[in-house]
Design a protein around this motif. Structure first.
Motif, PDB file in Angstrom:
ATOM      1  N   THR A  83      -3.070   9.286   9.794  1.00  0.00           N
ATOM      2  CA  THR A  83      -2.642   9.246  11.175  1.00  0.00           C
ATOM      3  C   THR A  83      -3.308  10.356  11.963  1.00  0.00           C
ATOM      4  OG1 THR A  83      -0.734   9.274  12.628  1.00  0.00           O
ATOM      5  CG2 THR A  83      -0.650  10.708  10.729  1.00  0.00           C
ATOM      6  N   ARG A  84      -3.322  10.160  13.248  1.00  0.00           N
ATOM      7  CA  ARG A  84      -3.774  11.252  14.105  1.00  0.00           C
ATOM      8  C   ARG A  84      -2.706  12.332  14.057  1.00  0.00           C
ATOM      9  NH1 ARG A  84      -4.216   6.993  18.154  1.00  0.00           N
ATOM     10  NH2 ARG A  84      -2.751   8.211  19.347  1.00  0.00           N
ATOM     11  N   SER A  85      -3.044  13.533  14.421  1.00  0.00           N
ATOM     12  CA  SER A  85      -2.111  14.656  14.295  1.00  0.00           C
ATOM     13  C   SER A  85      -1.014  14.658  15.359  1.00  0.00           C
ATOM     14  CB  SER A  85      -2.891  15.972  14.360  1.00  0.00           C
ATOM     15  OG  SER A  85      -3.578  16.046  15.596  1.00  0.00           O
ATOM     16  N   ASP A  86      -1.069  13.753  16.324  1.00  0.00           N
ATOM     17  CA  ASP A  86      -0.089  13.780  17.409  1.00  0.00           C
ATOM     18  C   ASP A  86       1.093  12.825  17.182  1.00  0.00           C
ATOM     19  OD1 ASP A  86      -1.583  11.495  17.675  1.00  0.00           O
ATOM     20  OD2 ASP A  86      -1.810  11.643  19.848  1.00  0.00           O
ATOM     21  N   ILE A  87       1.419  12.504  15.928  1.00  0.00           N
ATOM     22  CA  ILE A  87       2.555  11.624  15.646  1.00  0.00           C
ATOM     23  C   ILE A  87       3.394  12.250  14.535  1.00  0.00           C
ATOM     24  CG2 ILE A  87       1.265  10.237  13.999  1.00  0.00           C
ATOM     25  CD1 ILE A  87       2.862   7.822  14.969  1.00  0.00           C
ATOM     26  N   SER A  88       4.699  12.043  14.605  1.00  0.00           N
ATOM     27  CA  SER A  88       5.602  12.632  13.613  1.00  0.00           C
ATOM     28  C   SER A  88       5.517  11.879  12.291  1.00  0.00           C
ATOM     29  CB  SER A  88       7.039  12.591  14.142  1.00  0.00           C
ATOM     30  OG  SER A  88       7.482  11.244  14.198  1.00  0.00           O
ATOM     31  N   ALA A  89       6.088  12.456  11.232  1.00  0.00           N
ATOM     32  CA  ALA A  89       6.068  11.845   9.902  1.00  0.00           C
ATOM     33  C   ALA A  89       6.878  10.552   9.880  1.00  0.00           C
ATOM     34  CB  ALA A  89       6.602  12.829   8.875  1.00  0.00           C
ATOM     35  N   VAL A  90       7.998  10.510  10.613  1.00  0.00           N
ATOM     36  CA  VAL A  90       8.815   9.296  10.665  1.00  0.00           C
ATOM     37  C   VAL A  90       8.035   8.179  11.357  1.00  0.00           C
ATOM     38  CG1 VAL A  90      10.931   8.281  11.575  1.00  0.00           C
ATOM     39  CG2 VAL A  90      10.953  10.596  10.644  1.00  0.00           C
ATOM     40  N   GLY A  91       7.375   8.524  12.443  1.00  0.00           N
ATOM     41  CA  GLY A  91       6.556   7.534  13.145  1.00  0.00           C
ATOM     42  C   GLY A  91       5.424   7.024  12.278  1.00  0.00           C
ATOM     43  N   LEU A  92       4.846   7.908  11.482  1.00  0.00           N
ATOM     44  CA  LEU A  92       3.766   7.512  10.579  1.00  0.00           C
ATOM     45  C   LEU A  92       4.264   6.490   9.568  1.00  0.00           C
ATOM     46  CD1 LEU A  92       0.978   7.764   9.296  1.00  0.00           C
ATOM     47  CD2 LEU A  92       1.843   9.713   8.020  1.00  0.00           C
ATOM     48  N   GLU A  93       5.412   6.753   8.959  1.00  0.00           N
ATOM     49  CA  GLU A  93       5.954   5.819   7.972  1.00  0.00           C
ATOM     50  C   GLU A  93       6.271   4.468   8.610  1.00  0.00           C
ATOM     51  OE1 GLU A  93       5.898   6.240   4.744  1.00  0.00           O
ATOM     52  OE2 GLU A  93       4.974   8.178   5.174  1.00  0.00           O
ATOM     53  N   LEU A  94       6.775   4.493   9.836  1.00  0.00           N
ATOM     54  CA  LEU A  94       7.064   3.255  10.546  1.00  0.00           C
ATOM     55  C   LEU A  94       5.789   2.462  10.793  1.00  0.00           C
ATOM     56  CD1 LEU A  94       9.098   1.473  12.054  1.00  0.00           C
ATOM     57  CD2 LEU A  94       8.611   2.816  14.082  1.00  0.00           C
ATOM     58  N   TYR A  95       4.743   3.132  11.291  1.00  0.00           N
ATOM     59  CA  TYR A  95       3.475   2.455  11.550  1.00  0.00           C
ATOM     60  C   TYR A  95       2.844   1.924  10.267  1.00  0.00           C
ATOM     61  CZ  TYR A  95       2.960   3.353  16.515  1.00  0.00           C
ATOM     62  OH  TYR A  95       3.101   3.348  17.874  1.00  0.00           O
ATOM     63  N   LYS A  96       2.937   2.691   9.192  1.00  0.00           N
ATOM     64  CA  LYS A  96       2.376   2.241   7.911  1.00  0.00           C
ATOM     65  C   LYS A  96       3.108   1.006   7.424  1.00  0.00           C
ATOM     66  CE  LYS A  96       0.442   6.496   6.074  1.00  0.00           C
ATOM     67  NZ  LYS A  96       0.532   7.480   5.004  1.00  0.00           N
ATOM     68  N   ALA A  97       4.427   0.986   7.562  1.00  0.00           N
ATOM     69  CA  ALA A  97       5.205  -0.172   7.129  1.00  0.00           C
ATOM     70  C   ALA A  97       4.843  -1.396   7.969  1.00  0.00           C
ATOM     71  CB  ALA A  97       6.689   0.133   7.236  1.00  0.00           C
ATOM     72  N   LEU A  98       4.675  -1.210   9.269  1.00  0.00           N
ATOM     73  CA  LEU A  98       4.328  -2.323  10.137  1.00  0.00           C
ATOM     74  C   LEU A  98       2.913  -2.825   9.878  1.00  0.00           C
ATOM     75  CD1 LEU A  98       5.893  -1.161  13.509  1.00  0.00           C
ATOM     76  CD2 LEU A  98       6.709  -2.976  12.003  1.00  0.00           C
ATOM     77  N   ALA A  99       1.985  -1.899   9.592  1.00  0.00           N
ATOM     78  CA  ALA A  99       0.593  -2.275   9.387  1.00  0.00           C
ATOM     79  C   ALA A  99       0.339  -2.763   7.965  1.00  0.00           C
ATOM     80  CB  ALA A  99      -0.306  -1.080   9.698  1.00  0.00           C
ATOM     81  N   GLY A 100       1.263  -2.530   7.068  1.00  0.00           N
ATOM     82  CA  GLY A 100       1.091  -2.997   5.699  1.00  0.00           C
ATOM     83  C   GLY A 100       0.295  -2.043   4.838  1.00  0.00           C
ATOM     84  N   LEU A 125      -9.705  -2.567  11.333  1.00  0.00           N
ATOM     85  CA  LEU A 125      -8.659  -1.730  10.760  1.00  0.00           C
ATOM     86  C   LEU A 125      -7.594  -2.566  10.051  1.00  0.00           C
ATOM     87  CD1 LEU A 125      -7.579   1.149  10.421  1.00  0.00           C
ATOM     88  CD2 LEU A 125      -6.417   0.890  12.615  1.00  0.00           C
ATOM     89  N   GLY A 126      -7.342  -3.756  10.553  1.00  0.00           N
ATOM     90  CA  GLY A 126      -6.359  -4.638   9.919  1.00  0.00           C
ATOM     91  C   GLY A 126      -6.765  -5.034   8.507  1.00  0.00           C
ATOM     92  N   ALA A 127      -8.029  -5.357   8.299  1.00  0.00           N
ATOM     93  CA  ALA A 127      -8.506  -5.712   6.962  1.00  0.00           C
ATOM     94  C   ALA A 127      -8.432  -4.511   6.029  1.00  0.00           C
ATOM     95  CB  ALA A 127      -9.937  -6.240   7.036  1.00  0.00           C
ATOM     96  N   TRP A 128      -8.711  -3.326   6.567  1.00  0.00           N
ATOM     97  CA  TRP A 128      -8.641  -2.108   5.752  1.00  0.00           C
ATOM     98  C   TRP A 128      -7.209  -1.881   5.263  1.00  0.00           C
ATOM     99  CZ3 TRP A 128     -12.539   1.180   4.182  1.00  0.00           C
ATOM    100  CH2 TRP A 128     -12.145   2.399   3.623  1.00  0.00           C
ATOM    101  N   THR A 129      -6.236  -1.969   6.178  1.00  0.00           N
ATOM    102  CA  THR A 129      -4.842  -1.735   5.793  1.00  0.00           C
ATOM    103  C   THR A 129      -4.319  -2.865   4.909  1.00  0.00           C
ATOM    104  OG1 THR A 129      -4.059  -2.719   7.852  1.00  0.00           O
ATOM    105  CG2 THR A 129      -4.304  -0.335   7.802  1.00  0.00           C
TER     106      THR A 129
END
Length: 170
Positions: free
Chosen positions: A150-167, A138-142
């Protein structure tokens, strides 16, 4: 002549045969390393190769085979990927809608794709012909900037945070 029999001339050291032996051992060592690397990577595929497969019409089935702890820790996934917990593979894949004829690409976040490689090997034993491992997971993909969701059990703010952290970008 009698002196030569008692004290024969010393024979020269066989440098030629030593060089042949060292060369043979070096070639054998490099050959073994090449063979092991080839055997490990023959079923590996890069993220760009997966995209090429999708564009060429092969439409691979992408499996998310992360361990439960890793799956819970990182709520990102590759779009249209199917969740298959490695622990559940022992019971078979009858609950999943997988086709034996389509290529399968498994990804995880384990070091050197250990989980994906194990699952791919088990899927081949179950009759799947074309099972590949996403090299880098998954790291190479991102890191390639390919779309993630994202899975459906996370908020939009959390998604943006995870995307920023994962690149990831999408």
């Amino acid at each position: 002549a009698r002196d030569n029999v008692k004290n024969p001339r010393p024979r020269p050291f066989p440098w030629f045969w030593v060089a042949i032996g060292v060369t043979f051992l070096s070639v054998a060592g490099f050959g073994a390393q090449f063979l092991l690397r080839w055997q490990k990577n023959r079923y590996r595929v890069s993220p760009s190769d997966v995209i090429k497969m999708q564009e060429s019409g092969k439409d691979p089935q992408i499996l998310d085979v992360r361990e439960a702890a890793a799956y819970d820790a990182l709520p990102l996934k590759i779009p249209r990927s199917i969740r298959l917990a490695p622990e559940e593979l022992a019971s078979g894949v009858s609950g999943l809608e997988l086709e034996l004829t389509r290529p399968v690409v498994a990804y995880c976040t384990a070091l050197q794709e250990a989980t994906s490689a194990r699952v791919a090997k088990d899927l081949r034993k179950l009759g799947f012909k074309d099972v590949l491992v996403l090299n880098g997971g998954l790291g190479a993909w991102t890191n390639s900037g390919l779309p993630i969701e994202t899975r459906s059990d996370i908020s939009a703010v959390g998604l943006e945070l995870y995307k920023a952290l994962a690149g990831g970008t999408g």
